[in-house]
Design a protein around this motif. Structure first.
Motif, PDB file in Angstrom:
ATOM      1  N   PRO A   1       0.648  -1.170   0.141  1.00 47.64           N
ATOM      2  CA  PRO A   1      -0.118  -0.040  -0.039  1.00 47.64           C
ATOM      3  C   PRO A   1       0.904   1.258   0.023  1.00 47.64           C
ATOM      4  O   PRO A   1       0.400   2.273  -0.551  1.00 47.64           O
ATOM      5  CB  PRO A   1      -0.852  -0.086   1.356  1.00 47.64           C
ATOM      6  N   ILE A   2       1.845   1.256   0.798  1.00 50.12           N
ATOM      7  CA  ILE A   2       2.626   2.447   0.635  1.00 50.12           C
ATOM      8  C   ILE A   2       3.290   2.723  -0.591  1.00 50.12           C
ATOM      9  O   ILE A   2       3.309   3.834  -1.325  1.00 50.12           O
ATOM     10  CB  ILE A   2       4.011   2.339   1.571  1.00 50.12           C
ATOM     11  N   ALA A   3       3.571   1.840  -1.327  1.00 48.64           N
ATOM     12  CA  ALA A   3       4.360   1.781  -2.664  1.00 48.64           C
ATOM     13  C   ALA A   3       3.174   2.469  -3.733  1.00 48.64           C
ATOM     14  O   ALA A   3       3.367   3.138  -4.579  1.00 48.64           O
ATOM     15  CB  ALA A   3       5.001   0.495  -3.299  1.00 48.64           C
ATOM     16  N   LEU A   4       1.961   1.759  -3.409  1.00 51.27           N
ATOM     17  CA  LEU A   4       0.994   2.209  -4.494  1.00 51.27           C
ATOM     18  C   LEU A   4       0.588   3.824  -4.146  1.00 51.27           C
ATOM     19  O   LEU A   4       0.135   4.570  -5.073  1.00 51.27           O
ATOM     20  CB  LEU A   4      -0.432   1.292  -4.074  1.00 51.27           C
ATOM     21  N   GLU A   5       0.545   4.213  -2.696  1.00 52.23           N
ATOM     22  CA  GLU A   5       0.171   5.485  -2.554  1.00 52.23           C
ATOM     23  C   GLU A   5       1.269   6.408  -2.994  1.00 52.23           C
ATOM     24  O   GLU A   5       1.080   7.499  -3.529  1.00 52.23           O
ATOM     25  CB  GLU A   5       0.051   5.461  -1.108  1.00 52.23           C
ATOM     26  N   LYS A   6       2.557   6.087  -2.894  1.00 53.18           N
ATOM     27  CA  LYS A   6       3.884   6.992  -3.363  1.00 53.18           C
ATOM     28  C   LYS A   6       3.506   6.820  -4.957  1.00 53.18           C
ATOM     29  O   LYS A   6       3.847   8.188  -5.417  1.00 53.18           O
ATOM     30  CB  LYS A   6       4.958   6.002  -3.391  1.00 53.18           C
ATOM     31  N   ASN A   7       3.000   6.093  -5.771  1.00 50.33           N
ATOM     32  CA  ASN A   7       2.580   5.872  -7.139  1.00 50.33           C
ATOM     33  C   ASN A   7       1.698   7.109  -7.405  1.00 50.33           C
ATOM     34  O   ASN A   7       1.907   7.843  -8.208  1.00 50.33           O
ATOM     35  CB  ASN A   7       2.451   4.789  -7.593  1.00 50.33           C
ATOM     36  N   ASN A   8       0.617   6.878  -6.531  1.00 53.55           N
ATOM     37  CA  ASN A   8      -0.622   7.880  -6.714  1.00 53.55           C
ATOM     38  C   ASN A   8      -0.106   9.419  -6.648  1.00 53.55           C
ATOM     39  O   ASN A   8      -0.297  10.389  -7.280  1.00 53.55           O
ATOM     40  CB  ASN A   8      -1.449   7.586  -5.939  1.00 53.55           C
TER      41      ASN A   8
END
Lengths: 362, 249
Positions: free
Chosen positions: A215-222
């Protein structure tokens, strides 16, 4: 080079070739078939590939694959076909892939009709697929502008590593106008595509993907994507004002060929001593917010009238921007019916007389 | 002594079936509509126009059907909502009109070999020597800008249509940016194509503003003056997609 007479579809196809897009994947649909016709003949001359896919779903995924190699890739379609590509468009935005898509819009919803419309504005500008993403959306109103914006689209797609969509109603694709192509095409230099999957000889393999289970990686991408959209808002706003003058009471807002119909109406009204101005967004995302707010809230402006070939889509952006500082009215036709200059004039006169546009009676 | 400029002759034909064919966007529909109107205005015989464009749903001659009716021109187009379709609909009346000619028949065919293929389904209906098949040539279109391109267009269309051309229409223009020089340059291309193919130039076509600046001494050919019917919605007042009015002077 001498001016030639081209259909919008052909001119956009040639512009893509000039911008170095030699990978074209598409599935036929009216009213944009001349793009494929043209490129089927033209691409072999420049060592390019036109691959007709079995469906628009396949087209979208071919684009993903080809864009991952860092080459310039391109597709064209019309409304229902663009709907079928939405999953892949979301994936490409998530994976930060540069790609250019052209939507020559026809009447909807559903299979709709094959005559001109502007009813895919929501789909183009608000994210037709899932997730937090945006397309950079360009809306030409002449064939020459379609050429210039197509060439620019490939540059912007690479610059932001994001899908760029050109939207034109059916007339942009079908009508003919004189166009000129630059003898040589140069664009500002861009950083090398170190992210591209070009073969892992001598280096670690790299993966182009939109899957982030952490989830951290996905939020970073967002957040990264969001920052790009903010940068577009700062750097890529494009618009045009036509006859905006201190004596105008009404400001029209229209894009694409609809803006040209408004211009004819404005010129005609000028002869009658009625002065009206037009604000034409060229980028629909990023929407020219500051510029429109400034024009709409000038002390002389009493009403903002948005005119579209839809039941009212861009008008929601206009309302958002004008933020109740002025009444925002709407007039539109659908089904492939293009408002005439007379209809626009009638609406303007009606608003000047009563403050309200007239309802369309069919 | 140089002869004085005289007015251009109108296009005239011995044969009553005129097939208008050419590349995409060469000006076929505009020429078909104007030809139908001018023949109707100058002939006591009946005039029909058949829109055989089944490849492109925009800017087709059928959009002028209502306006042509004012001149007594009958339009052979599909009925009801199919008139807006890009489906391969050839109504039976068209075959009947070719087989049993009654007055004039203008056939407005779709663009390129792809659009002309529809003619091959009607080839057997044409009696030998009963028709003119004319190539609309615009030298400012990308694929017919030179003699080789034009000849390729002729060959491709003939193969697809299974009919032979009988002449060329010199229709080189750049829409509102057309100049007399552009028309003359296009005529020169048409003459070179004519030499190579032995196809005569049937006529030259241009809008009145340009025709008035051309010399009939230099162009010893018939001239079709085009009163544009298939215009864009913003080009003049009195226009919507579904309800156009021809500007008749």
């Amino acid at each position: 080079m001498a001016k030639i007479l081209m259909k919008g579809n052909e001119a956009i196809a040639e512009a893509a070739v000039r911008a170095g897009a030699v990978n074209y994947f598409a599935y036929p649909i009216t009213p944009q078939n001349e793009v494929g016709e043209y490129l089927a003949r033209r691409l072999p001359e420049v060592g390019g590939v036109f691959l007709q896919a079995e469906s628009e779903v396949a087209v979208g995924n071919m684009l993903f694959g080809a864009a991952s190699t860092g080459k310039r890739v391109f597709t064209t379609s019309s409304s229902p076909g663009i709907s079928l590509m939405q999953e892949a468009i979301s994936y490409m935005a998530g994976a930060q892939l540069p790609v250019v898509l052209l939507n020559i819009m026809r009447g909807g919803p559903g299979l709709g009709g094959i005559l001109p419309a502007q009813s895919d504005y929501f789909q183009a500008t608000k994210g037709g697929g899932h997730g937090d993403y945006r397309l950079l959306v360009l809306a030409p109103s002449t064939i020459q502008e379609a050429v210039d914006l197509t060439m620019l689209a490939f540059h912007l797609a690479d610059k932001y590593r994001n899908p760029v969509m050109i939207i034109g109603d059916g007339m942009i694709g079908q009508m003919m106008e004189p166009v000129e192509f630059p003898d040589s095409y140069t664009e500002p230099e861009l950083p090398p595509k170190t992210w591209a999957a070009t073969g892992a000889d001598g280096r670690k393999p790299q993966v182009v993907k939109s899957l982030f289970l952490d989830p951290i990686a996905l939020e970073k991408n967002n957040i990264l994507l969001h920052e790009k959209y903010q940068a577009m808002k700062r750097e890529e706003i494009r618009f045009e004002c036509y006859k905006t003058a201190p004596k105008n009471k009404i400001l029209l807002v229209a894009y694409g060929t609809m803006a040209r119909i408004c211009q004819t109406a404005i010129d005609e009204l000028e002869g009658e001593g009625i002065s009206v101005g037009l604000f034409r967004p060229i980028t629909c995302f990023p929407f020219p917010e500051e510029a429109l707010y400034a024009e709409a809230t000038k002390s002389n402006i009493e009403t903002v009238l948005t005119i579209e070939m839809s039941m009212g889509q861009m008008v929601e952006d206009v309302e958002r921007v004008v933020a109740r500082q002025r009444p925002v009215k709407f007039f539109g036709r659908t089904g492939g019916i293009v408002p005439s200059p007379e209809e626009v004039i009638q609406q303007i006169k009606q608003i000047l007389a009563s403050g309200q546009p007239t309802k369309v009676k069919v | 002594m140089q002869p004085e400029d005289h007015a251009f002759r109108r296009p005239a034909f011995d044969r009553r079936i005129i097939i208008i064919v050419g590349g995409y966007g060469s000006g076929k529909s505009e020429i078909s509509v104007n030809l139908a109107r001018q023949i109707a205005q100058n002939s006591s015989e009946s005039v029909s126009i058949a829109d055989l464009d089944i490849v492109n749903p925009y800017f087709r001659s059928r959009e002028a059907a209502q306006q042509l009716e004012q001149f007594g021109v009958r339009s052979l187009v599909p009925a009801g909502p199919h008139v807006h379709a890009d489906l391969p609909i050839i109504i039976p009346d068209i075959r009947t009109a070719i087989e049993n000619p009654d007055g004039w028949l203008i056939l407005d065919v779709g663009g390129d070999d792809v659009g002309a293929r529809v003619l091959s389904s009607l080839t057997d209906a044409f009696r030998a020597g009963s028709y003119e098949m004319l190539l609309v040539l615009n030298g400012r279109r990308p694929f017919t800008a030179d003699v080789d391109g034009a000849i390729k267009m002729i060959t491709d269309i003939q193969d697809a249509a299974r009919l032979r051309f009988t002449g060329i229409i010199a229709n080189t223009h750049l829409m509102h940016e057309t100049t007399p020089e552009i028309v003359m340059e296009g005529l020169s291309l048409a003459r070179r194509v004519s030499q190579r193919t032995a196809l005569p130039i049937a006529f030259v076509s241009a809008v009145p503003e340009i025709v008035s600046r051309l010399s009939s001494r230099e162009i010893d050919l018939p001239m079709l003056e085009l009163d544009r019917a298939l215009v864009k919605p913003w080009e003049h007042m009195g226009n919507t997609w579904t309800d156009r009015k021809l500007r008749i002077r």
